[in-house]
Design an enzyme around this catalytic site. Structure first.
Site, mmCIF file in Angstrom:
data_model
loop_
_atom_site.group_PDB
_atom_site.id
_atom_site.type_symbol
_atom_site.label_atom_id
_atom_site.label_comp_id
_atom_site.label_asym_id
_atom_site.label_seq_id
_atom_site.Cartn_x
_atom_site.Cartn_y
_atom_site.Cartn_z
ATOM 1 N N ASP A 150 0.853 -1.198 0.000
ATOM 2 C CA ASP A 150 0.000 0.000 0.000
ATOM 3 C C ASP A 150 0.886 1.245 0.000
ATOM 4 O O ASP A 150 2.066 1.178 0.365
ATOM 5 C CB ASP A 150 -0.917 0.020 1.244
ATOM 6 N N TYR B 20 -15.318 7.443 -11.465
ATOM 7 C CA TYR B 20 -14.926 6.278 -10.649
ATOM 8 C C TYR B 20 -15.551 5.002 -11.232
ATOM 9 O O TYR B 20 -14.876 3.981 -11.394
ATOM 10 C CB TYR B 20 -15.397 6.513 -9.211
ATOM 11 N N LYS C 186 -13.759 1.716 -13.171
ATOM 12 C CA LYS C 186 -14.005 0.344 -12.727
ATOM 13 C C LYS C 186 -14.468 -0.515 -13.909
ATOM 14 O O LYS C 186 -14.062 -1.666 -14.042
ATOM 15 C CB LYS C 186 -15.072 0.323 -11.623
ATOM 16 N N ASN D 268 -21.265 -0.758 -1.432
ATOM 17 C CA ASN D 268 -21.195 -0.033 -0.143
ATOM 18 C C ASN D 268 -20.814 -0.926 1.037
ATOM 19 O O ASN D 268 -21.671 -1.344 1.818
ATOM 20 C CB ASN D 268 -22.545 0.633 0.179
ATOM 21 N N LYS E 118 -17.518 7.122 3.663
ATOM 22 C CA LYS E 118 -18.783 6.843 2.997
ATOM 23 C C LYS E 118 -19.933 7.043 3.989
ATOM 24 O O LYS E 118 -19.714 7.234 5.189
ATOM 25 C CB LYS E 118 -18.755 5.432 2.426
ATOM 26 N N LYS F 258 -21.060 11.739 12.684
ATOM 27 C CA LYS F 258 -21.876 12.909 13.007
ATOM 28 C C LYS F 258 -22.723 12.640 14.255
ATOM 29 O O LYS F 258 -22.874 13.498 15.127
ATOM 30 C CB LYS F 258 -22.793 13.266 11.819
ATOM 31 N N THR G 14 -31.932 5.832 -1.874
ATOM 32 C CA THR G 14 -31.792 4.494 -1.259
ATOM 33 C C THR G 14 -30.464 3.838 -1.635
ATOM 34 O O THR G 14 -29.905 4.091 -2.700
ATOM 35 C CB THR G 14 -32.936 3.561 -1.706
ATOM 36 N N ARG H 121 -30.202 2.463 -5.279
ATOM 37 C CA ARG H 121 -29.273 1.381 -5.645
ATOM 38 C C ARG H 121 -29.450 0.247 -4.645
ATOM 39 O O ARG H 121 -29.580 0.486 -3.442
ATOM 40 C CB ARG H 121 -27.832 1.886 -5.639
#
Ligand code: NAD
Length: 332
Positions: free
Chosen positions: A32, A149, A153, A178, A192, A200, A219, A283
């Site tokens: 990495d 993005y 992909k 996700n 994300k 928060k 969604t 999604r």
């Protein structure tokens, strides 16, 4: 002992994958740009370097690993991939990593490589209805991802499939939907939605308010990281090439996601809807193909993983300050 290379081992999913491969008895090399921020790396060997550099890639793949997992990417949540200013970096950096690492793996006769694609490849035109998005694997074309993005992909999926056809390397491709959980980015602009909302909520004292980008009716589905790793390894050890969705099909609105986290936190906060980057309107993971191909599908309820994730993020927030700020926080 089987050997594995994990590209992106300093990141969220890569870090969890290294841990699981070690538990499964592998010799693991991680690589990495950065060390893992939240956990000690459990790889037998960890290389710090830039996979955009072909010389570093050759040094990294200096042997015939039994398995390579390519998760390194320039990525982040909506505040990173939908704002426009990062588009050139996203396409150039992630594209270059994939071009380099796949080529060097072929030259070292690596038998099989896993590539982490994304639900972001799916056409925007199939995701306008928040209650009925279509993310069936075959619906990817005609292509119309909603972000650069997603386009990168999709290009890289095709790159891996072309190398499989023309150079004989076996590939396995998953489209992650996700992924969330502890030890992932939770602040700084690349986080994300689940991590951002957990942060928060952890930062805000009872009676305050949190900001939500958009009207909260968009969604998504969210998959806990341990199920993502399980699906990844099942795919890698199967005869099925993919691309296949690895995601949850428990679709929720962003407002409902916030309510679930509030319940875990035991807090009552107002939701303040503000303009912000959102991506497609709806999604959800379509899990029919993974069930047919692997005889397995993710099944853990969202609420279980949210509990683990919230408690981990709450600890990070508390480690950074003495007490939650009150009553309202303007967060990214
Ligand atoms: P992450 O950002 O935590 O991990 C990616 C890692 O790649 C980072 O540690 C980063 O430092 C590393 N990296 C970036 N550029 C590099 C370079 N030039 N050289 C070496 N390393 C480099 O992201 P993640 O959530 O763990 O995602 C892993 C993979 O899964 C990514 O390819 C991502 O696009 C894909 N994915 C993730 C999700 C999700 O919800 N997390 C969804 C769909 C697809």
């Amino acid at each position: 002992m089987r050997s594995a290379l994990v590209c992106g081992a300093g990141g969220f999913i890569g870090g969890h994958l290294v841990r699981r491969l070690k538990a499964d008895g592998y010799w693991v090399r991680g690589v990495d740009l950065k060390s893992h921020e939240f956990a000690p790396c459990e790889a037998d060997d960890f290389l710090l370097g830039d996979l955009r550099d072909p010389y570093f890639c050759r040094h990294t793949v200096d042997r015939r690993f039994d398995e390579v997992y390519q998760l390194a990417a320039d990525m982040g949540g909506a505040g990173f991939i939908f704002v426009g200013e990062n588009d050139a970096d996203i396409m150039h950096n992630s594209g270059t990593i994939n071009l380099n690492i796949l080529d060097v793996c072929c030259k070292r006769f690596v038998p099989r490589i896993f590539y982490s694609s994304s639900a972001c490849i799916y056409p925007a035109y199939n995701q306008t209805d928040p209650n009925a998005p279509n993310c069936e694997e075959d619906s990817a074309y005609p292509a119309a991802p909603d972000s650069e993005y997603g386009w990168e992909k999709l290009f890289s999926e095709r790159l891996y499939l072309a190398y499989a056809r023309c150079r004989g390397i076996e590939v396995r491709i998953a489209r992650y939907h996700n992924i969330f959980g502890p030890e992932g980015t939770w602040t700084g602009g690349r986080e994300k939605a689940p991590a951002a909302l957990c942060r928060k909520i952890a930062e805000t004292a009872n009676g305050g308010s949190i900001e939500i980008w958009g009207d909260g009716c968009q969604t998504r589905s969210f998959l806990y990281v341990s199920e993502c790793i399980e699906g990844t390894l099942r795919l890698m050890r199967s005869r099925f090439v993919g691309p296949v969705n690895i995601g949850s099909d428990e679709m929720v609105s962003i407002d409902a996601l916030a309510d679930m986290i509030l319940a875990v936190a035991g807090k009552q906060l107002r939701k303040q809807h503000v303009p912000g980057p959102q991506g497609v309107r709806g999604r959800n993971s379509d899990n029919r193909l993974i069930e047919r191909a692997l005889g397995w599908r993710p099944s853990q309820p969202l609420s279980v993983g949210l509990g683990e994730t919230y408690r981990w993020i709450e600890r990070q927030v508390f480690a950074g300050k003495a007490a939650p700020r009150a009553p309202a926080v303007r967060a990214a």
